[in-house]
Design an enzyme around this catalytic site. Structure first.
Site, PDB file in Angstrom:
ATOM      1  N   ASP A  91      30.895  32.267  36.714  1.00  0.00           N
ATOM      2  CA  ASP A  91      31.804  33.245  36.113  1.00  0.00           C
ATOM      3  C   ASP A  91      31.953  34.478  36.996  1.00  0.00           C
ATOM      4  OD1 ASP A  91      33.239  34.921  34.489  1.00  0.00           O
ATOM      5  OD2 ASP A  91      31.887  34.818  32.788  1.00  0.00           O
ATOM      6  N   ASP A 141      39.116  36.198  37.350  1.00  0.00           N
ATOM      7  CA  ASP A 141      38.072  35.813  36.424  1.00  0.00           C
ATOM      8  C   ASP A 141      38.052  34.310  36.157  1.00  0.00           C
ATOM      9  OD1 ASP A 141      36.189  35.741  34.401  1.00  0.00           O
ATOM     10  OD2 ASP A 141      37.543  36.514  32.858  1.00  0.00           O
TER      11      ASP A 141
END
Length: 503
Positions: free
Chosen positions: A291, A104
């Site tokens: 992201d 992430d």
């Protein structure tokens, strides 16, 4: 949540525990590492769980959906990880204990469930780290808590060897989670999260895994890249490459933009176009982050509403919106025609205040409900964006007011995806982002999620709305919907992000 809902979720979990996938990794011995990603196939059960999570989550925006670290609190952005599709395997400890993690770029900590997580149901459905079974474990004990809108993942820090592919990061600090509340991690297909963001947003001032990989000389170059396979028929989910960029993963040259604010991989972007038509919202620039921890693409409500209208997405009919357009529409339009500052239009008609120093609104208190005030002010600001966009296209006043009224029926539910007609996907417009002065197109096939086939198929837009006020916002979050069609390079050494068409 009631007993009936909890029972449903437990039955759902038992029905989807089997998660069969293969993940490969390869280390060349020259300072590069490849991690194969597994890809979860979307289905109705996943979507239902995601919707239930959003429905029960409560308030949104500045009231709890998106927390930005201000240096005084340990907070990371709350994302709907239920929509995340790409995972990879790592191990912790000696002998290795295997876990599935989201890589992430929107957070910076590594955490996994602890064997000492006794009271959270989520821990019983995922692999748990057992310190007593690792010969390389080192006690740390520093408390840790990552706050989300629905509670907090809490536990304590520990140190142990972390293995990614064949690469071992010795004595890595990570969080043993002893509390995982809510639905998010209960139904998730992953065990934990490996953050690849900057240290500035790391909870507990912990050194991220990527930093240790760089500082210990484990990678050839201070760079990593994502190739995400968006072909739903392929078993291969994609690949993360640490230490280099694989030319087989992209076409042409990358467009690089500098990181403007360390923490997230944040950069400046230009205007957004719908079917070649500029929205004008980001004509003076907006901020965006790349992201990998979400499959969605999130932006300001005013622009997402315009996209919803263009693709025929079902929205939430807004009384406040129609009231504002009906009572104040002509006055707002006249103000814009007289060259008034668009940011001040709503304050001039008495729906919002205006902070001259910050250049942002404040809700006026005239004795009525604060919620009504806030809704009317927000709608007025959105309508100003819509009208200004149409004025830039030299539309007639009648058309501008009509367009604004139409958009009132397409305002998205906060932080939720909107349904669209599967039969009309092929005729939906191209949505174009401007990054580094160059256009990056997203086709309907890129931004529409389709579940099932034939008459049973369901389609939803991958665009969701979230408003982050200045000075942090407006902010766009470019998830896998964008990183799929565009190979993404995270250049830590030069503090920049690059995009090129995926191969």
């Amino acid at each position: 949540m009631g007993t009936r809902f909890q029972s449903f979720m437990l039955l759902f979990l038992l029905s989807c525990l089997i998660f069969i996938s293969a993940t490969s990794s390869e280390q060349k011995g020259d300072g590069t590492l490849r991690i194969g990603l597994k890809k979860r196939k979307l289905n109705r059960a996943n979507r239902l769980a995601s919707q239930l999570f959003l429905k029960n989550r409560g308030s949104w925006s500045s009231k709890g959906f998106f927390h930005l670290n201000d240096g005084n609190s340990d907070a990371v952005p709350l994302k709907n990880y239920l929509d995340a599709q790409y995972y990879g395997d790592i191990t912790i400890g000696t002998p290795p204990q295997k876990f599935t993690a989201i890589f992430d770029t929107g957070s910076s900590n590594l955490w996994m469930p602890s064997s000492k997580c006794y009271l959270s149901v989520a821990c019983y459905f995922h692999s748990k780290y057992t310190a007593s079974e690792s010969s390389t474990y080192k006690k740390n004990g520093k408390p840790a808590s990552i706050r989300y809108g629905t509670g907090a993942i809490s536990g304590y820090f520990s140190n142990d060897d972390v293995k990614i592919g064949d690469l071992v990061i010795k004595d890595q600090e990570f969080i043993e989670a002893t509390n995982e509340p809510g639905i998010t991690f209960l139904v998730a297909k992953f065990d934990g999260i490996l953050g690849l963001g900057f240290k500035e947003i790391a909870v507990g001032n912990s050194t991220p895994v990527w930093y240790n990989m760089v500082e210990k000389g484990l990678v050839k170059e201070q760079i990593f890249s994502f190739w995400l396979n968006r072909n739903p028929q392929d078993q291969e989910g994609g690949e993360i490459v640490f230490g280099e960029v694989d030319p087989k993963h992209f076409k042409g040259e990358h467009t690089y933009v500098p990181v403007t604010r360390k923490g997230y991989w944040q950069f400046d972007m230009g205007d957004l176009h719908i079917a070649g038509k500029p929205t004008g919202y980001c004509s003076n620039g907006c901020s965006a982050i790349a992201d990998s921890g979400t499959s969605l693409l999130t932006g300001p409500t005013s622009v997402i509403t315009m996209i919803n209208h263009a693709i025929g997405a079902v929205g939430v009919a807004s009384k406040e919106c129609k009231t504002v357009i009906g009572q104040y529409g002509k006055t707002m339009l006249n103000s814009l025609l007289s060259q008034a500052d668009p940011r001040k239009v709503c304050s001039q008609i008495g729906l919002c205040g205006f902070n001259e120093r910050m250049g942002i609104k404040s809700v006026l208190d005239d004795g009525t409900s604060d919620l009504i005030n806030e809704a009317m002010c927000s709608v007025c600001e959105m309508a100003t964006v819509w009208m200004q966009s149409e004025l830039n296209q030299n539309e007639t006043q009648e058309r501008i007011l009509s367009y604004a009224a139409e958009l009132c029926d397409h305002i998205p539910s906060p932080n939720q995806q909107s349904a669209v007609n599967c039969e009309k996907v092929s005729s939906m417009p191209i949505v174009t982002f401007t990054i580094g002065g160059k256009p990056f197109d997203l086709s309907p096939q890129d931004y529409i999620f389709k579940i099932g086939d034939g008459v049973q198929s369901q389609c939803t837009s991958g665009f969701t709305a979230m408003d982050i006020p200045p000075p942090r916002g407006p902010l766009w979050i470019l998830g896998d919907i964008f990183m799929g069609p565009y190979h993404t390079v995270f250049d830590y050494g030069k503090a920049r992000v690059g995009f090129a068409k995926s191969a």
